[in-house]
Design an enzyme around this catalytic site. Structure first.
Site, short mmCIF file in Angstrom:
data_model
loop_
_atom_site.label_atom_id
_atom_site.label_comp_id
_atom_site.label_asym_id
_atom_site.label_seq_id
_atom_site.Cartn_x
_atom_site.Cartn_y
_atom_site.Cartn_z
N HIS A 51 39.69 -1.85 15.06
CA HIS A 51 38.40 -2.53 15.04
C HIS A 51 38.58 -4.00 14.67
O HIS A 51 38.03 -4.89 15.31
CB HIS A 51 37.47 -1.87 14.02
CG HIS A 51 36.90 -0.57 14.48
ND1 HIS A 51 35.56 -0.31 14.58
CD2 HIS A 51 37.52 0.57 14.89
CE1 HIS A 51 35.36 0.91 15.03
NE2 HIS A 51 36.55 1.47 15.22
N HIS B 102 -6.72 -0.17 2.64
CA HIS B 102 -6.62 1.17 3.18
C HIS B 102 -7.51 2.08 2.34
O HIS B 102 -7.30 2.22 1.14
CB HIS B 102 -5.14 1.60 3.05
CG HIS B 102 -4.81 2.90 3.66
ND1 HIS B 102 -4.74 4.06 2.93
CD2 HIS B 102 -4.50 3.23 4.93
CE1 HIS B 102 -4.40 5.06 3.74
NE2 HIS B 102 -4.24 4.57 4.95
N ARG C 270 0.86 -1.20 0.00
CA ARG C 270 0.00 0.00 0.00
C ARG C 270 0.90 1.25 0.00
O ARG C 270 1.14 1.83 -1.04
CB ARG C 270 -0.95 -0.02 1.21
CG ARG C 270 -2.12 0.94 1.08
CD ARG C 270 -1.79 2.38 1.33
NE ARG C 270 -1.41 2.64 2.72
CZ ARG C 270 -0.98 3.82 3.16
NH1 ARG C 270 -0.86 4.85 2.33
NH2 ARG C 270 -0.62 4.00 4.42
N GLU C 271 1.45 1.59 1.17
CA GLU C 271 2.36 2.75 1.20
C GLU C 271 3.50 2.52 0.21
O GLU C 271 3.91 3.44 -0.51
CB GLU C 271 2.91 2.93 2.61
CG GLU C 271 3.95 4.05 2.74
CD GLU C 271 3.35 5.45 2.72
OE1 GLU C 271 2.39 5.70 3.48
OE2 GLU C 271 3.84 6.30 1.95
N HIS D 73 2.23 5.17 12.23
CA HIS D 73 2.67 5.21 10.83
C HIS D 73 3.56 6.43 10.69
O HIS D 73 3.09 7.56 10.85
CB HIS D 73 1.42 5.32 9.94
CG HIS D 73 1.71 5.48 8.48
ND1 HIS D 73 1.65 4.42 7.59
CD2 HIS D 73 2.03 6.57 7.74
CE1 HIS D 73 1.93 4.85 6.37
NE2 HIS D 73 2.16 6.16 6.43
C1 HCA Z 1 -0.99 9.28 2.87
C2 HCA Z 1 -1.78 8.49 3.89
C3 HCA Z 1 -0.95 7.84 4.95
C4 HCA Z 1 -1.96 7.10 5.83
C5 HCA Z 1 -1.40 6.53 7.07
C6 HCA Z 1 -2.38 5.71 7.84
C7 HCA Z 1 -0.18 8.89 5.77
O1 HCA Z 1 -0.78 10.45 3.10
O2 HCA Z 1 -0.64 8.71 1.84
O3 HCA Z 1 -3.45 5.41 7.37
O4 HCA Z 1 -2.03 5.31 8.96
O5 HCA Z 1 1.03 8.90 5.74
O6 HCA Z 1 -0.85 9.70 6.42
O7 HCA Z 1 -0.02 6.96 4.39
CU CU Z 2 2.01 7.32 4.71
#
Ligand code: HCA
Ligand code: CU
Length: 384
Positions: A294, A74, A14-15, A198
């Site tokens: 080292h 998400h 996702r991210e 996050h």
């Molecule tokens: C983004 C959304 C998110 C969501 C994080 C989450 C962020 O801006 O793309 O749902 O916990 O960084 O806020 O990735």
């Molecule tokens: Cu994010």
């Protein structure tokens, strides 16, 4: 609790897909999910089904694999989004809505009262549709939001009794560990719910912030492999493991650690990037010892200059030899590995030759070995 019993929400699918060079095909997504299962990730977060037809189909494919990690998707805080998400058969839904002044103005245009109304409406809607789905509610840009706004939103959401987890997001990589600790601690105390963190890495605090969140009582940390994500990404899975391992190896004993190099190499290949030289655990130089002082100590006991044991990750350490900072203990160790028994005086002499030559250019191992063999032969001749 948490440091012993936290969960990773692995968001490479996702991210990670928001990283500039990431576009995973179905086969790649399934491979990533399968290897994350082998690693022991507790949850895998996938791109919204509303992103594209293929994104929706891929969620179904990954859910259909029947893996151990719970599969989440998400979505925005909207009824139509959660309906589409529910239809994919995912085990959990992660809902997010912006609460910072910047995002309230430019992202959705709602004020905080409207944000709360929307959140309560959507959360209630999800529960009506599915009593059992794992439901997480998060604010976006939590750390640039007004504290009073945040608390109003989280308390209203928590009061519904419908969500399993609250998420806080450092969307722009702005927060410090102290700020993360304070907010997470407050939410744990006020709501008693599981808390997810996050964190983006724009100012280099993503790992430290994740650790601070756990210390404050967070239960879930979002990661991606190599830390890929929007801009320069979020908390890297390997970096989080390194951070926790050095606090207490037991914190990460539940994971299949030798999978980390495999995961990092896979994502580097899929994204057409290299693994950064200074990457945690898997960077090319992560376990190379160079300076004579080292090297001498590491040869006696690796613990002197290593807080991570490379063997725990299926890797090995390396002692760099053919450079000007080398020491005679290192050269002697190399001679012994070659089966050559040389008096210290000769080893020291070879060391001086290596240093002098390395002033011009670093020697390869083969060149160092040749010097040692030559010295051994001369010594044998002179000794006869
Ligand atoms: C983004 C959304 C998110 C969501 C994080 C989450 C962020 O801006 O793309 O749902 O916990 O960084 O806020 O990735
Ligand atoms: Cu994010």
């Amino acid at each position: 609790m948490p440091l012993h019993d936290f969960s990773v929400i692995e968001s490479t699918l996702r991210e990670g897909e928001q990283f500039s060079t990431a576009t995973f095909n179905t086969e790649q997504k399934m491979e990533i999910a399968a290897l994350l299962d082998e690693f022991g990730a507790e949850m895998i977060e996938m791109t919204s089904p509303l992103a594209s037809p293929q994104s929706e189909a891929d969620i179904r494919s990954v859910v259909g694999m029947g893996l151990r990690p719970r599969i989440l998707t998400h979505v925005r805080c909207a009824r139509e989004d959660v309906l589409r998400a529910l239809d994919t058969g995912v085990h959990g839904i992660d809902i997010v809505i912006g609460t910072s002044p910047q995002l309230m103005q430019h992202s959705h245009g709602k004020n905080i009262a409207q944000v709360i109304d929307t959140a309560l409406d959507v959360i209630t809607f999800v529960r009506e549709q599915s009593p059992d789905i794992i439901l997480r509610f998060s604010t976006e840009d939590s750390f640039r939001s007004r504290e009073s706004d945040l608390l109003r939103v989280y308390l209203a959401v928590a009061d519904t009794g419908y969500v399993n987890r609250l998420g806080v997001a450092d969307t722009v990589g702005f927060a410090t560990p102290n700020q993360v600790y304070a907010l997470v601690h407050q939410l744990v105390r006020l709501t008693g719910l599981d808390i997810e963190f996050h964190g983006h890495n724009d100012s280099g605090c993503a790992i430290a912030n994740a650790c601070a969140a756990l210390e404050a009582g967070a239960t879930h940390i979002d990661t991606t492999i190599l830390g890929i994500g929007e801009r320069n990404g979020i908390t890297p899975l390997g970096g989080l493991v390194a951070r926790l391992y050095t606090l207490d190896r037991a914190y990460v004993a539940k994971y299949n650690l030798p999978m980390l190099p495999i995961l990092d190499a896979m994502i580097a290949e899929f994204c057409h990037i290299g693994i950064p030289f200074n990457n945690y655990i898997t960077g090319a130089s992560a376990f190379i010892h160079k300076a004579g002082i080292h090297a001498k100590a590491v040869l006696a006991d690796p613990n002197t200059y290593e807080v991570l044991n490379p063997a725990d990750f299926g890797l090995s350490r390396e002692i760099a030899i053919g450079h000007r900072l080398t020491g005679w203990n290192t050269i002697r160790d190399r001679a012994m590995k070659l089966g050559l028994t040389l008096p210290d005086s000769i080893v020291k002499h070879v060391t001086q030759i290596v240093k002098a030559q390395a002033d011009q250019a670093t020697l390869t191992l083969a060149q160092v070995d040749a010097l040692l063999h030559q010295a051994a032969e001369e010594h044998a001749v002179s000794g006869q």
